[in-house]
Design a protein around this motif. Structure first.
Motif, mmCIF file in Angstrom:
data_model
loop_
_atom_site.group_PDB
_atom_site.id
_atom_site.type_symbol
_atom_site.label_atom_id
_atom_site.label_comp_id
_atom_site.label_asym_id
_atom_site.label_seq_id
_atom_site.Cartn_x
_atom_site.Cartn_y
_atom_site.Cartn_z
ATOM 1 N N LEU A 40 0.834 -1.199 0.000
ATOM 2 C CA LEU A 40 0.000 0.000 0.000
ATOM 3 C C LEU A 40 0.870 1.251 0.000
ATOM 4 C CD1 LEU A 40 -2.860 1.166 0.106
ATOM 5 C CD2 LEU A 40 -2.752 1.042 2.602
ATOM 6 N N GLN A 41 1.991 1.203 0.703
ATOM 7 C CA GLN A 41 2.900 2.344 0.728
ATOM 8 C C GLN A 41 3.489 2.601 -0.657
ATOM 9 O OE1 GLN A 41 5.740 1.792 3.985
ATOM 10 N NE2 GLN A 41 4.119 0.741 5.122
ATOM 11 N N VAL A 42 3.850 1.537 -1.380
ATOM 12 C CA VAL A 42 4.395 1.703 -2.727
ATOM 13 C C VAL A 42 3.339 2.286 -3.667
ATOM 14 C CG1 VAL A 42 5.240 0.444 -4.755
ATOM 15 C CG2 VAL A 42 6.178 -0.057 -2.493
ATOM 16 N N ALA A 43 2.113 1.785 -3.588
ATOM 17 C CA ALA A 43 1.038 2.312 -4.433
ATOM 18 C C ALA A 43 0.784 3.782 -4.133
ATOM 19 C CB ALA A 43 -0.233 1.499 -4.229
ATOM 20 N N ARG A 44 0.755 4.121 -2.856
ATOM 21 C CA ARG A 44 0.544 5.510 -2.444
ATOM 22 C C ARG A 44 1.713 6.390 -2.879
ATOM 23 N NH1 ARG A 44 -3.993 8.376 -0.730
ATOM 24 N NH2 ARG A 44 -3.499 9.792 0.995
ATOM 25 N N LEU A 45 2.927 5.858 -2.806
ATOM 26 C CA LEU A 45 4.112 6.589 -3.252
ATOM 27 C C LEU A 45 3.988 6.979 -4.718
ATOM 28 C CD1 LEU A 45 7.153 7.424 -2.662
ATOM 29 C CD2 LEU A 45 7.741 5.168 -3.552
ATOM 30 N N LEU A 46 3.555 6.039 -5.553
ATOM 31 C CA LEU A 46 3.395 6.310 -6.978
ATOM 32 C C LEU A 46 2.286 7.324 -7.230
ATOM 33 C CD1 LEU A 46 3.853 2.660 -8.229
ATOM 34 C CD2 LEU A 46 5.264 4.598 -8.948
ATOM 35 N N ASP A 47 1.248 7.289 -6.427
ATOM 36 C CA ASP A 47 0.153 8.246 -6.578
ATOM 37 C C ASP A 47 0.564 9.663 -6.204
ATOM 38 O OD1 ASP A 47 -1.958 6.890 -7.694
ATOM 39 O OD2 ASP A 47 -2.868 6.305 -5.798
ATOM 40 N N LYS A 48 1.392 9.804 -5.178
ATOM 41 C CA LYS A 48 1.704 11.120 -4.631
ATOM 42 C C LYS A 48 2.909 11.794 -5.286
ATOM 43 C CE LYS A 48 1.291 12.369 -0.464
ATOM 44 N NZ LYS A 48 1.445 12.574 0.993
ATOM 45 N N HIS A 49 3.832 11.016 -5.816
ATOM 46 C CA HIS A 49 5.106 11.590 -6.280
ATOM 47 C C HIS A 49 5.360 11.214 -7.730
ATOM 48 C CE1 HIS A 49 6.172 12.875 -2.203
ATOM 49 N NE2 HIS A 49 5.712 11.718 -1.791
ATOM 50 N N ASP A 50 5.168 12.170 -8.616
ATOM 51 C CA ASP A 50 5.269 11.908 -10.047
ATOM 52 C C ASP A 50 6.675 11.571 -10.507
ATOM 53 O OD1 ASP A 50 2.583 12.372 -10.301
ATOM 54 O OD2 ASP A 50 2.791 14.440 -11.015
ATOM 55 N N HIS A 51 7.698 11.961 -9.731
ATOM 56 C CA HIS A 51 9.069 11.688 -10.168
ATOM 57 C C HIS A 51 9.484 10.250 -9.876
ATOM 58 C CE1 HIS A 51 9.884 12.241 -5.868
ATOM 59 N NE2 HIS A 51 11.057 11.665 -6.061
ATOM 60 N N VAL A 52 8.693 9.521 -9.104
ATOM 61 C CA VAL A 52 9.039 8.145 -8.741
ATOM 62 C C VAL A 52 8.745 7.211 -9.909
ATOM 63 C CG1 VAL A 52 8.455 6.210 -7.235
ATOM 64 C CG2 VAL A 52 8.731 8.503 -6.275
ATOM 65 N N VAL A 53 9.751 6.453 -10.318
ATOM 66 C CA VAL A 53 9.593 5.446 -11.367
ATOM 67 C C VAL A 53 10.265 4.159 -10.885
ATOM 68 C CG1 VAL A 53 9.467 7.106 -13.265
ATOM 69 C CG2 VAL A 53 11.694 6.220 -12.565
ATOM 70 N N PHE A 54 9.737 3.042 -11.348
ATOM 71 C CA PHE A 54 10.312 1.750 -10.989
ATOM 72 C C PHE A 54 10.514 0.906 -12.235
ATOM 73 C CE2 PHE A 54 8.236 2.627 -6.816
ATOM 74 C CZ PHE A 54 9.362 2.503 -6.012
ATOM 75 N N ASP A 55 11.494 0.023 -12.181
ATOM 76 C CA ASP A 55 11.634 -1.003 -13.206
ATOM 77 C C ASP A 55 10.625 -2.112 -12.896
ATOM 78 O OD1 ASP A 55 12.438 -2.612 -15.255
ATOM 79 O OD2 ASP A 55 14.377 -3.141 -14.389
ATOM 80 N N ASN A 56 10.905 -2.902 -11.861
ATOM 81 C CA ASN A 56 9.994 -3.980 -11.462
ATOM 82 C C ASN A 56 9.366 -3.662 -10.114
ATOM 83 O OD1 ASN A 56 10.768 -6.087 -13.596
ATOM 84 N ND2 ASN A 56 12.747 -5.569 -12.698
ATOM 85 N N VAL A 57 8.085 -3.948 -9.999
ATOM 86 C CA VAL A 57 7.375 -3.866 -8.726
ATOM 87 C C VAL A 57 6.823 -5.261 -8.437
ATOM 88 C CG1 VAL A 57 5.414 -2.894 -7.466
ATOM 89 C CG2 VAL A 57 6.777 -1.435 -8.971
#
Length: 212
Positions: A40-57
């Protein structure tokens, strides 16, 4: 995480760690493995911070809402590949959905919106913490971290787009599978997630002996 403010504080801590790790390692696109509340923290992180990108989740025993916008994030290439490992004997995501704000039960069911780069794996006999085994790491998680699975499935998708009209078929009539050598068992196996088209669990578990 029973209060929304608690989740926001954890996400604030997480984005600080993300920025620090990217700066220290000069990694522009890290991967993340998240379990339970961490999903849930990772999902929320992606929702709140547009600069966050990941290769694999990689999500295990998650509590993310089933309608979370993974398709949008995958199409925008903010995330390249998502694994959702969910278990048939895990009670905690259902409890979290009822009591934790913004939570869902992705640890017990599939996300509702499919995508070729969203690999959803049912583990009927898994409880909340049964994903942490050397066998699972070797068979599933480590290959996901090492391989460019997104690039492979995108190439397969493009290839089917070329072959279907050339053969006079519809896309759904074609299937593709990628196999790799399992050095421990001396056999070829389908790489988890690296197939397009409908396939049964039995088909996906097929192994071909190298000395056949």
């Amino acid at each position: 995480l029973l209060r929304p403010s608690s989740l926001d504080r954890k996400v604030g801590w997480l984005v600080e760690q993300y920025d620090r790790i990217c700066s220290d390692t000069r990694c522009k696109r890290p991967s993340v493995i998240a379990h339970s509340f961490g999903t849930l923290q990772v999902a929320r992180l992606l929702d709140k911070h547009d600069h966050v990108v990941f290769d694999n989740v990689i999500l295990a025993a998650g509590i993310v809402p089933l309608d979370f916008r993974w398709s949008h994030l995958l199409d925008a290439h903010r995330v390249n590949w998502v694994v959702n490992d969910y278990g048939g004997k895990d009670i905690w995501p259902r409890i979290a959905r009822r009591f934790v704000p913004h939570a869902g039960n992705s640890g017990t069911a599939r996300f509702s919106r499919e995508h070729r780069a969203l690999h959803q794996v049912s583990h009927p006999h898994h409880g909340h913490s049964d994903y942490f085994s050397q066998g699972n790491f070797r068979r599933n998680w480590i290959p996901t971290l090492r391989l460019d699975k997104r690039g492979i499935v995108d190439a397969l998708h493009a290839l089917i787009g070329i072959l279907a009209p050339a053969l006079g078929l519809q896309r759904r009539q074609l299937r593709s599978f990628v196999l790799m050598v399992d050095p421990e068992a001396e056999r070829l196996q389908i790489v988890p997630g690296l197939h397009l088209g409908e396939a049964s669990a039995r088909e996906l578990s097929v192994a071909v002996p190298l000395n056949a």
